[in-house]
Design a protein around this motif. Sequence first.
Motif, mmCIF file in Angstrom:
data_model
loop_
_atom_site.group_PDB
_atom_site.id
_atom_site.type_symbol
_atom_site.label_atom_id
_atom_site.label_comp_id
_atom_site.label_asym_id
_atom_site.label_seq_id
_atom_site.Cartn_x
_atom_site.Cartn_y
_atom_site.Cartn_z
ATOM 1 N N PHE A 52 0.869 -0.997 0.398
ATOM 2 C CA PHE A 52 -0.184 -0.162 0.124
ATOM 3 C C PHE A 52 0.965 1.754 0.049
ATOM 4 N N ILE A 53 2.337 1.040 0.591
ATOM 5 C CA ILE A 53 3.193 2.549 0.890
ATOM 6 C C ILE A 53 3.335 2.901 -0.622
ATOM 7 N N ALA A 54 3.941 1.638 -1.092
ATOM 8 C CA ALA A 54 4.109 1.698 -2.726
ATOM 9 C C ALA A 54 3.190 2.227 -3.255
ATOM 10 N N LEU A 55 1.797 1.871 -3.585
ATOM 11 C CA LEU A 55 1.041 2.381 -3.993
ATOM 12 C C LEU A 55 0.970 3.474 -4.032
ATOM 13 N N VAL A 56 0.852 4.229 -2.539
ATOM 14 C CA VAL A 56 0.541 6.317 -2.049
ATOM 15 C C VAL A 56 1.947 6.734 -2.877
ATOM 16 N N SER A 57 2.960 6.042 -3.056
ATOM 17 C CA SER A 57 4.102 6.617 -3.302
ATOM 18 C C SER A 57 3.962 6.928 -4.974
ATOM 19 N N PHE A 58 3.988 5.894 -5.441
ATOM 20 C CA PHE A 58 3.819 5.979 -6.910
ATOM 21 C C PHE A 58 2.995 7.084 -7.413
ATOM 22 N N SER A 59 1.612 6.990 -7.210
ATOM 23 C CA SER A 59 0.371 8.308 -6.716
ATOM 24 C C SER A 59 0.979 9.226 -6.264
ATOM 25 N N LEU A 60 2.104 8.978 -5.845
ATOM 26 C CA LEU A 60 2.476 10.920 -5.451
ATOM 27 C C LEU A 60 4.105 11.166 -6.089
ATOM 28 N N PHE A 61 4.743 10.224 -6.781
ATOM 29 C CA PHE A 61 5.731 10.444 -7.766
ATOM 30 C C PHE A 61 4.971 10.110 -8.802
ATOM 31 N N THR A 62 4.528 10.010 -9.670
ATOM 32 C CA THR A 62 4.178 10.257 -10.984
ATOM 33 C C THR A 62 3.084 12.124 -10.989
ATOM 34 N N ARG A 63 3.431 12.875 -10.127
ATOM 35 C CA ARG A 63 2.605 14.046 -10.335
ATOM 36 C C ARG A 63 3.759 14.850 -10.437
ATOM 37 N N LEU A 64 4.677 14.620 -10.096
ATOM 38 C CA LEU A 64 5.828 15.435 -10.124
ATOM 39 C C LEU A 64 6.446 15.558 -11.640
ATOM 40 N N THR A 65 6.906 16.728 -11.850
ATOM 41 C CA THR A 65 7.389 17.139 -13.398
ATOM 42 C C THR A 65 9.255 16.364 -13.237
ATOM 43 N N ALA A 66 9.272 16.232 -14.157
ATOM 44 C CA ALA A 66 10.281 15.208 -14.992
ATOM 45 C C ALA A 66 12.127 16.390 -13.885
ATOM 46 N N ALA A 67 12.143 17.867 -13.933
ATOM 47 C CA ALA A 67 12.534 18.516 -12.957
ATOM 48 C C ALA A 67 12.428 17.981 -11.815
ATOM 49 N N SER A 68 11.423 17.731 -11.104
ATOM 50 C CA SER A 68 11.391 17.758 -9.994
ATOM 51 C C SER A 68 11.332 16.753 -9.295
ATOM 52 N N LEU A 69 11.902 14.630 -10.322
ATOM 53 C CA LEU A 69 12.361 13.746 -9.975
ATOM 54 C C LEU A 69 13.673 14.244 -10.447
ATOM 55 N N ARG A 70 14.048 14.803 -10.854
ATOM 56 C CA ARG A 70 16.152 14.537 -10.430
ATOM 57 C C ARG A 70 15.985 15.667 -9.706
ATOM 58 N N GLY A 71 15.705 16.355 -9.140
ATOM 59 C CA GLY A 71 15.506 17.469 -7.817
ATOM 60 C C GLY A 71 15.566 16.469 -6.600
ATOM 61 N N VAL A 72 14.633 15.164 -6.128
ATOM 62 C CA VAL A 72 14.107 13.745 -5.689
ATOM 63 C C VAL A 72 16.033 13.183 -5.701
ATOM 64 N N PHE A 73 15.775 13.080 -6.765
ATOM 65 C CA PHE A 73 17.746 12.236 -7.006
ATOM 66 C C PHE A 73 18.358 12.990 -6.246
ATOM 67 N N SER A 74 18.288 14.186 -6.391
ATOM 68 C CA SER A 74 20.158 14.654 -5.899
ATOM 69 C C SER A 74 19.722 15.144 -5.325
ATOM 70 N N ALA A 75 19.116 15.361 -4.510
ATOM 71 C CA ALA A 75 18.565 15.460 -2.877
ATOM 72 C C ALA A 75 19.145 13.450 -2.203
ATOM 73 N N LEU A 76 18.653 12.771 -2.227
ATOM 74 C CA LEU A 76 18.581 11.416 -2.280
ATOM 75 C C LEU A 76 20.277 11.192 -1.888
ATOM 76 N N THR A 77 20.457 11.421 -3.507
ATOM 77 C CA THR A 77 21.814 10.969 -3.323
ATOM 78 C C THR A 77 22.761 11.745 -2.571
ATOM 79 N N TRP A 78 22.877 12.879 -2.751
ATOM 80 C CA TRP A 78 23.757 13.855 -1.981
ATOM 81 C C TRP A 78 23.543 13.313 -0.575
ATOM 82 N N ALA A 79 22.394 13.048 0.117
ATOM 83 C CA ALA A 79 22.315 12.497 1.576
ATOM 84 C C ALA A 79 23.099 11.275 1.479
#
Length: 364
Positions: A52-79
């Motif tokens: 269920f967490i994966a379902l909710v996460s997918f719904s939220l992630f698909t609302r992001l633009t490509a630029a926002s997704l890049r921001g997520v990956f950059s933040a996770l990588t730097w962390a």
Amino acid sequence: MAFSGRVEVHIYRRYYVIFAVAALFFLTPSLVALPFPEVRLKLILQLQVNAFIALVSFSLFTRLTAASLRGVFSALTWALVLGSAIQIIWFSHELESAGARLFDLPRPFALFIEPAWMATMAALLLGGALALRQRGVAMMLFILIAIIFTRGALIIALCAVIAHFWRGRRLRLVGPLMVAGATGLGLWFFYVAMTGERPTRNDTSLDSRASDSWVIRAANDGDFLPWGGAELYFRVVGYWRPLPEASNVAGLEWIWKFGAGGLMVLALWTFFVSWRVPKALAIQAAGSASGARRTPLEAFPAWLALAALPPTLQFNNAFGRPWMWVTVALLLAVMYRVVSGDTARTRGSETSLQSQPVGSAATK
């Protein structure tokens, strides 16, 4: 709700419902047939919550633009990178038990329980970063994976890297062959866990995994069918290692706790994550973008990282960890965004290939 109303979420939700219902069908009999139902029930609930967490996460992630997704990956990588650097520099004494691999550097694990799990997450992020064309982020992740140097993460990373640099149409043949090789290796680890002899050494992680597997089999007399092993808490007389709470080999873990039903659930999840859900999402996105019915090659780094994940769980079992399910959902969202062409539209200043809708270049 957050996960309704959009075609891609509807597709994912359909497979989520199939998996959730099938898991209850295959796993519930073990609660009735075997002792320790509370332990097995906890695992079933954990599986349902993670799905269920994966379902909710997918719904939220698909609302992001490509630029926002890049921001997520950059933040996770730097962390991950900064957390690892801090741990290596200032808290290296806490890493002695994790050992050292590349250049005798200690293997960091940041907030994870063990280095192999952080490396697995880094390898999955690497596949998504390459699909989003974030080569700098991908380079940092690959260096981190090399420092930790664990088998499963390296397999995932190599599949993603080869898919990124091998842009020819032969990738449609080479990609499945790489995944088939990883799957064969994973099945071999499962076979050895189910049939290996009593270990006499404890020098490496492979020895520890073999010892755990042998103890689980010895405690249950090798009898896991049809509903699973009866003994979950036991100590083999005359052997130094007690029965572990969980196996690091995902296949053994689920046949031990749930028998044939556990293997069916693991196989169904593998089928959905490795092929069916990515394929369905990619065809939907490519069809809406250009009328295509094949997955564009630009999505292959993320897809092959997902496809290589299930067999690597036979080396480092992270199946019950929420972060793994969320990261899988993130990569599926990246695939959908890449195939739909949004990444190219937001990076029109790079190259002529990257300025086209991503789906069109690979489907002519």
